[in-house]
Design a protein around this motif. Structure first.
Motif, short mmCIF file in Angstrom:
data_model
loop_
_atom_site.label_atom_id
_atom_site.label_comp_id
_atom_site.label_asym_id
_atom_site.label_seq_id
_atom_site.Cartn_x
_atom_site.Cartn_y
_atom_site.Cartn_z
N LYS A 33 40.33 -1.94 31.08
CA LYS A 33 40.43 -0.66 30.39
C LYS A 33 41.74 0.06 30.76
CE LYS A 33 37.94 3.75 29.88
NZ LYS A 33 36.71 4.51 30.28
N ILE A 34 42.06 0.08 32.04
CA ILE A 34 43.29 0.73 32.50
C ILE A 34 44.52 0.00 31.97
CG2 ILE A 34 44.66 1.36 34.53
CD1 ILE A 34 42.02 1.72 36.06
N GLU A 36 44.82 -1.85 29.19
CA GLU A 36 45.01 -1.60 27.76
C GLU A 36 45.54 -0.20 27.51
OE1 GLU A 36 41.38 -2.57 25.73
OE2 GLU A 36 41.79 -4.73 25.81
N LYS A 37 45.10 0.76 28.31
CA LYS A 37 45.61 2.13 28.16
C LYS A 37 47.07 2.22 28.60
CE LYS A 37 44.69 6.44 27.03
NZ LYS A 37 44.34 6.82 25.65
N ALA A 38 47.44 1.46 29.62
CA ALA A 38 48.84 1.44 30.08
C ALA A 38 49.75 0.90 28.98
CB ALA A 38 48.97 0.58 31.34
N PHE A 40 49.10 1.01 25.81
CA PHE A 40 49.11 2.05 24.78
C PHE A 40 50.16 3.11 25.10
CE2 PHE A 40 47.81 6.27 23.38
CZ PHE A 40 47.60 6.08 22.03
N PHE A 41 50.20 3.59 26.33
CA PHE A 41 51.18 4.61 26.71
C PHE A 41 52.61 4.09 26.60
CE2 PHE A 41 47.85 6.96 29.38
CZ PHE A 41 47.78 8.02 28.49
N GLY A 46 53.24 9.30 26.00
CA GLY A 46 52.13 10.12 26.48
C GLY A 46 52.65 11.15 27.47
N GLU A 50 49.03 12.74 31.88
CA GLU A 50 48.02 11.75 31.48
C GLU A 50 48.29 10.40 32.12
OE1 GLU A 50 46.78 13.17 26.99
OE2 GLU A 50 48.62 12.01 27.23
N LEU A 54 45.98 8.38 34.88
CA LEU A 54 45.52 7.01 34.72
C LEU A 54 45.95 6.15 35.91
CD1 LEU A 54 44.12 4.96 32.86
CD2 LEU A 54 46.36 4.49 31.83
N THR A 105 49.63 -3.30 36.67
CA THR A 105 49.35 -2.29 35.65
C THR A 105 50.01 -0.97 36.02
OG1 THR A 105 47.25 -3.34 35.07
CG2 THR A 105 47.53 -1.04 34.44
#
Length: 226
Positions: A33-34, A36-38, A40-41, A46, A50, A54, A105
């Motif tokens: 999850k972390i 995939e969000k990384a 994304f940013f 971002g 935020e 994270l 990550t």
């Protein structure tokens, strides 16, 4: 033959070792999850607040690892359960690799926070885009293989690692270093090289996790002799 054989039974039991396995599964889910969000940013930008928030969640990964270690050691110290010792050792290897994925990550989040522009891989390099997508898919496939003890899927992941990931990453990095390829300016070229290398290292630790499904203990993280 792999020693990673009794995981489903362990997950269904309720002792400290089974609790440790549960936590390792939650740990790799959180790591995914972390990650995939990384990505994304990095691709979309971002707020620094935020991204920093994270990044701090990596401490949750570290806490999982420490708790898993404690439960595994306590389980064997109290129960003298030598039958499941190999599974305990495999588990300790898995959480080390998950923790290392978290470190890389964080490196990706540093790129997202400090590079002045978005890094949209498909607009930069087809190889970089392929690497990025490969890791996103590989992460989910690794979790699936681990959860289901799917040796066929695990073997397929191992067979495709070099051509689909390692070789492409090395190509991107080496072309950036040698000056054969550049992207707008030195800052972006450096960021592309770092991103390709971080993705490769995430992939390498996922590969190590995959080997626990199909390899004997002494060959976890390595290719066994044919």
């Amino acid at each position: 033959m792999a020693i990673f054989t009794d995981v489903v039974n362990l997950w269904k039991s309720n002792d400290l070792l089974s609790q440790a396995w549960d936590e390792s599964y939650n740990m790799i889910r959180l790591s995914n999850k972390i990650f995939e969000k990384a990505v994304f940013f990095l691709r979309n930008g971002g707020k620094k607040s935020e991204i920093k928030a994270l990044k701090k969640r990596d401490q949750e990964i570290n806490n999982f690892q420490m708790d898993v270690r404690k439960k595994v050691i306590t389980h064997f110290a109290v129960s003298n359960d030598m039958n499941h010792l190999p599974n305990g050792l495999v588990l300790l290897n898995i959480v080390v690799d998950i923790e290392r994925v978290g470190d890389y990550t964080k490196n990706i989040l540093d790129l997202a926070m400090n590079h002045p522009k978005k890094i949209i891989s498909e607009n930069i390099s087809s190889d970089l885009y392929d690497i990025e997508q490969e890791i996103i898919e590989r992460f989910n496939k690794t979790i699936h293989a681990l959860d289901n003890q799917d040796q066929e899927s695990a073997n397929q992941l191992l067979k495709t690692y070099k051509n689909n990931l390692a070789t492409k990453s090395d190509l991107v990095v080496n072309r950036c270093i040698s000056g054969l390829e550049s992207f707008e300016d030195s800052s972006k070229t450096t960021s592309v090289a770092l991103y390709a290398r971080y993705l490769k290292r995430v992939g390498a630790h996922l590969k190590n996790i995959t080997t626990t499904i199909v390899n004997p203990f002494e060959y976890i993280g390595y290719k066994p002799p044919s």
